[in-house]
Design a protein around this motif. Sequence first.
Motif, PDB file in Angstrom:
ATOM      1  N   LEU A 177      54.569  25.118  47.274  1.00 31.47           N
ATOM      2  CA  LEU A 177      55.607  24.144  47.592  1.00 31.47           C
ATOM      3  C   LEU A 177      56.863  24.939  47.899  1.00 31.47           C
ATOM      4  O   LEU A 177      57.338  25.717  47.049  1.00 31.47           O
ATOM      5  CB  LEU A 177      55.848  23.192  46.419  1.00 31.47           C
ATOM      6  N   ARG A 178      57.395  24.782  49.094  1.00 31.74           N
ATOM      7  CA  ARG A 178      58.545  25.573  49.534  1.00 31.74           C
ATOM      8  C   ARG A 178      59.740  24.637  49.741  1.00 31.74           C
ATOM      9  O   ARG A 178      59.670  23.693  50.522  1.00 31.74           O
ATOM     10  CB  ARG A 178      58.205  26.323  50.817  1.00 31.74           C
ATOM     11  N   PHE A 179      60.815  24.881  49.027  1.00 29.47           N
ATOM     12  CA  PHE A 179      62.029  24.076  49.163  1.00 29.47           C
ATOM     13  C   PHE A 179      63.212  24.889  48.670  1.00 29.47           C
ATOM     14  O   PHE A 179      63.057  25.836  47.886  1.00 29.47           O
ATOM     15  CB  PHE A 179      61.911  22.753  48.391  1.00 29.47           C
ATOM     16  N   GLU A 180      64.371  24.537  49.152  1.00 29.31           N
ATOM     17  CA  GLU A 180      65.613  25.246  48.816  1.00 29.31           C
ATOM     18  C   GLU A 180      65.487  26.760  49.009  1.00 29.31           C
ATOM     19  O   GLU A 180      66.041  27.555  48.270  1.00 29.31           O
ATOM     20  CB  GLU A 180      66.038  24.924  47.385  1.00 29.31           C
ATOM     21  N   GLY A 181      64.700  27.133  50.039  1.00 26.96           N
ATOM     22  CA  GLY A 181      64.536  28.537  50.389  1.00 26.96           C
ATOM     23  C   GLY A 181      63.628  29.324  49.476  1.00 26.96           C
ATOM     24  O   GLY A 181      63.475  30.537  49.653  1.00 26.96           O
TER      25      GLY A 181
END
Length: 395
Positions: free
Chosen positions: A77-81
Amino acid sequence: MRTQVAIVGAGPAGLLLSHLLARAGIESVVLEARSRAYVEQRVRAGVLEHPTVELLREVGLAERLDREGMPHEGISLRFEGGDHRIDFAGLVGKGITVYGQQEVVKDLIAARLADGGDIRFEVSGVVVEGIEGDAPVIGFVDGDGQRQELRCDVVAGCDGFHGICRGAFTPQVFDREYPYAWLGILAKAAPTHHELVYASHANGFALYSMRSPEITRLYLQVPPETDAGAWSDAQIWDELGTRLTAEGFTLNEGPLIEKGVTGMRSFVAEPMRHGRLFLAGDAAHIVPPTGAKGMNLAIADVRVLAEALTDLLVHGDERGVDRYSDTCLRRVWRAEHFSWWMTSMLHVAPHGDPFDRRLQLSQLRYTVASRAAATSLAENYVGLPHAALDGGLRT
């Protein structure tokens, strides 16, 4: 013509049902509107749940899958870099396998034809009649343009969302269309990451996946009315690079093999049975692709249906067919909820409501920080055991 089970549709559901019935000594004829070349080449889903792989192994259909499939033990899960791995193997002791739906179809067609199975491609004008009685009839025009009549004991509607079988009765319909779609590409570019990446970015969702060591499959969230041709290859790669950005991550670019836009919806028809007609797969239900459940649900349906039809046609026991719809719908609604949850958590609302965005980020942070939340995601993603939701078919 006469057979025991007439199967409409030569996708994974119809072909696997024919295979399972043959193992029980039950005859079937599969009718398919498209050509063999078409059904073996159309690119669809590529994620097989653990129970799906186990079933294909059990019934002798996994030789090439085990040789060429790509086992994955987690997703990111990729979020906020940042990148946050959900460790399926560590959390639930199971994984998934990336193996294209068209490859499953190729394996099934080869197996059925090798066993003398009857698959009729390029049929048209299919009409289903007599399903309220015990002697249904299917009329169709064969590939040579001749009108044919197929008499049977049971009809299995495995002909997809746009097929004709669901229209033979009037089920109750539950439907939701989402305000976004996926712009998907198939690229001749070697994957640079060994597992799937689900990215939530302010510009919208992106998915990084693969089909083989040489082919990547990537998606961008876009408005439903998007014309794929309006996006140049350079624009697509640029936006993918923006949404998938993370420290240490590189994106290989390459020639596009395929490009298209897929709408997103949830759909369930209840019941999945009317008389001697049984719906399975996309003919009965659709899920948004975020949860990777579509083909797996179809395979779960026909596993239940094959067992129920064996009881009916071999032993005269109607209990399995009477419970078929309720049994399958337990799994269907679990998958519908999981797919809706994943979709809602990862996709940016069209008007970019900042309140909704903060709720999404809060859910993402909690999911990757809480072992309980991550385990729930992992358990649903790899696939709940078939027995867990069947409720005991023969009790």
